[in-house]
Design a protein around this motif. Structure first.
Motif, PDB file in Angstrom:
ATOM      1  N   ALA A   1      24.748  56.379  23.012  1.00  0.00           N
ATOM      2  CA  ALA A   1      25.212  55.329  23.916  1.00  0.00           C
ATOM      3  C   ALA A   1      26.562  55.652  24.539  1.00  0.00           C
ATOM      4  O   ALA A   1      27.028  54.933  25.420  1.00  0.00           O
ATOM      5  CB  ALA A   1      25.298  54.002  23.160  1.00  0.00           C
ATOM      6  N   GLY A   2      27.206  56.723  24.054  1.00  0.00           N
ATOM      7  CA  GLY A   2      28.496  57.105  24.611  1.00  0.00           C
ATOM      8  C   GLY A   2      29.642  56.227  24.173  1.00  0.00           C
ATOM      9  O   GLY A   2      30.627  56.072  24.892  1.00  0.00           O
ATOM     10  N   VAL A   3      29.533  55.620  22.979  1.00  0.00           N
ATOM     11  CA  VAL A   3      30.610  54.781  22.469  1.00  0.00           C
ATOM     12  C   VAL A   3      31.173  55.400  21.193  1.00  0.00           C
ATOM     13  O   VAL A   3      30.533  56.236  20.551  1.00  0.00           O
ATOM     14  CB  VAL A   3      30.129  53.342  22.175  1.00  0.00           C
ATOM     15  CG1 VAL A   3      29.639  52.686  23.445  1.00  0.00           C
ATOM     16  CG2 VAL A   3      29.046  53.336  21.114  1.00  0.00           C
ATOM     17  N   ARG A   4      32.386  54.997  20.827  1.00  0.00           N
ATOM     18  CA  ARG A   4      33.032  55.532  19.643  1.00  0.00           C
ATOM     19  C   ARG A   4      32.404  54.946  18.374  1.00  0.00           C
ATOM     20  O   ARG A   4      31.870  53.839  18.384  1.00  0.00           O
ATOM     21  CB  ARG A   4      34.536  55.230  19.668  1.00  0.00           C
ATOM     22  CG  ARG A   4      35.265  55.996  20.757  1.00  0.00           C
ATOM     23  CD  ARG A   4      36.749  55.738  20.705  1.00  0.00           C
ATOM     24  NE  ARG A   4      37.476  56.633  21.586  1.00  0.00           N
ATOM     25  CZ  ARG A   4      38.796  56.660  21.689  1.00  0.00           C
ATOM     26  NH1 ARG A   4      39.533  55.829  20.977  1.00  0.00           N
ATOM     27  NH2 ARG A   4      39.382  57.506  22.508  1.00  0.00           N
ATOM     28  N   SER A   5      32.484  55.706  17.290  1.00  0.00           N
ATOM     29  CA  SER A   5      31.896  55.259  16.031  1.00  0.00           C
ATOM     30  C   SER A   5      32.872  55.477  14.889  1.00  0.00           C
ATOM     31  O   SER A   5      33.768  56.324  14.957  1.00  0.00           O
ATOM     32  CB  SER A   5      30.600  56.020  15.753  1.00  0.00           C
ATOM     33  OG  SER A   5      30.856  57.416  15.660  1.00  0.00           O
ATOM     34  N   MET A   6      32.685  54.702  13.823  1.00  0.00           N
ATOM     35  CA  MET A   6      33.540  54.792  12.652  1.00  0.00           C
ATOM     36  C   MET A   6      32.680  54.806  11.391  1.00  0.00           C
ATOM     37  O   MET A   6      31.720  54.041  11.280  1.00  0.00           O
ATOM     38  CB  MET A   6      34.510  53.606  12.598  1.00  0.00           C
ATOM     39  CG  MET A   6      35.453  53.631  11.393  1.00  0.00           C
ATOM     40  SD  MET A   6      36.434  52.107  11.250  1.00  0.00           S
ATOM     41  CE  MET A   6      37.316  52.139  12.805  1.00  0.00           C
ATOM     42  N   GLY A   7      33.016  55.698  10.474  1.00  0.00           N
ATOM     43  CA  GLY A   7      32.347  55.732   9.184  1.00  0.00           C
ATOM     44  C   GLY A   7      33.294  55.253   8.110  1.00  0.00           C
ATOM     45  O   GLY A   7      34.496  55.077   8.347  1.00  0.00           O
TER      46      GLY A   7
END
Length: 259
Positions: free
Chosen positions: A7-13
């Motif tokens: 989706a072209g969005v930032r992610s966090m784990g």
């Protein structure tokens, strides 16, 4: 994380839960949280703080997104002018310049005799602005004592759960505490890992020429020096401690399509 990438969005784990160490970074998570409180801090923090110093730079123009909070530290203002970057704030004692540069924005004049470096003072301004991520350009090279001081800054920020990385003269220096740094397959050249803690436990290096599995690094023996990228995705992680990673900014540029 895979959906976020598509989706072209930032992610966090997160490092707690059922994932294996390094698994989420290897999938492409841009941020890692050590606790639920860090999730809130990352989400509510302002844009990353980019600090320009007067040290060494690579041959390419620094990449600075428009929404980042940019601070020019003393002689770093000349570098901003060179690269056509408009700082949000100018700070320094300007002893090397002789005069305070003409700047229409906010200027913080520091005394010549003080207990902190200009870069340290710039970090404090970034924290006051609410930034939770710090990117340094031109804060290596020149006087070695200032380079060492800036590496100490990286450790301090990393211990506070913030992403902190130095860029200078063709090298990148990220610091990581109790977490993992992902390095994509296009990276080339050498990569070295040093312990900024007296003892760093559970160190893993995966995807590099020389692997480490649950190893121990100390600040008195450079076991992690001169590893090499292999053309594969790789990650470097530590379960308990703070690491400094140093790698070359050499990547293969995409070839031009044939007409």
């Amino acid at each position: 994380i895979r959906s976020a990438k598509q989706a072209g969005v930032r992610s966090m784990g997160v490092t707690y839960g059922f994932s294996e160490p390094g698994e989420l970074i290897a999938e492409g998570a841009e941020y890692m949280a050590l606790s639920p409180a860090m999730i809130y801090t990352q989400i509510t923090s302002a844009a990353p703080c980019v600090i320009f110093g007067a040290g060494d730079y690579a041959d390419t123009r620094p990449s600075v997104p428009e929404n980042d909070f940019v601070i020019a530290a003393d002689g770093g203002y000349e570098k901003c002018l060179k690269y056509g970057i408009s700082p949000s704030l100018l700070i320094g004692d300007f002893d090397s310049c002789g005069i305070v540069p003409a700047f229409e924005g906010v200027t913080v004049r520091l005394p010549t005799e003080k207990d902190v470096t200009d870069a340290d003072a710039a970090v404090r301004e970034g924290l006051r602005h609410g930034c939770g991520e710090f990117i340094f350009y031109g804060c290596t090279g020149g006087r070695p004592d200032h380079t060492i001081a800036n590496i100490s800054l990286l450790k301090r920020l990393s211990l506070q759960g913030m992403r902190a990385v130095l860029h200078g003269c063709g090298y990148t220096y990220p610091a990581v505490t109790n977490g993992t740094v992902f390095l994509p397959a296009e990276k080339k050249g050498y990569v070295s890992v040093f312990s900024l803690s007296e003892r760093s436990e559970g160190v893993n290096e995966v995807g590099l020429k020389y692997a480490l599995d649950n190893a121990v690094l100390t600040d008195t023996f450079a076991l992690g020096v001169s590893n090499e990228f292999t053309g594969r995705d790789s990650y470097i992680g530590v379960k308990n401690g703070t690491l400094l990673i140093v790698y070359e900014d050499t990547v293969d540029l995409p070839s031009k399509p044939e007409k």
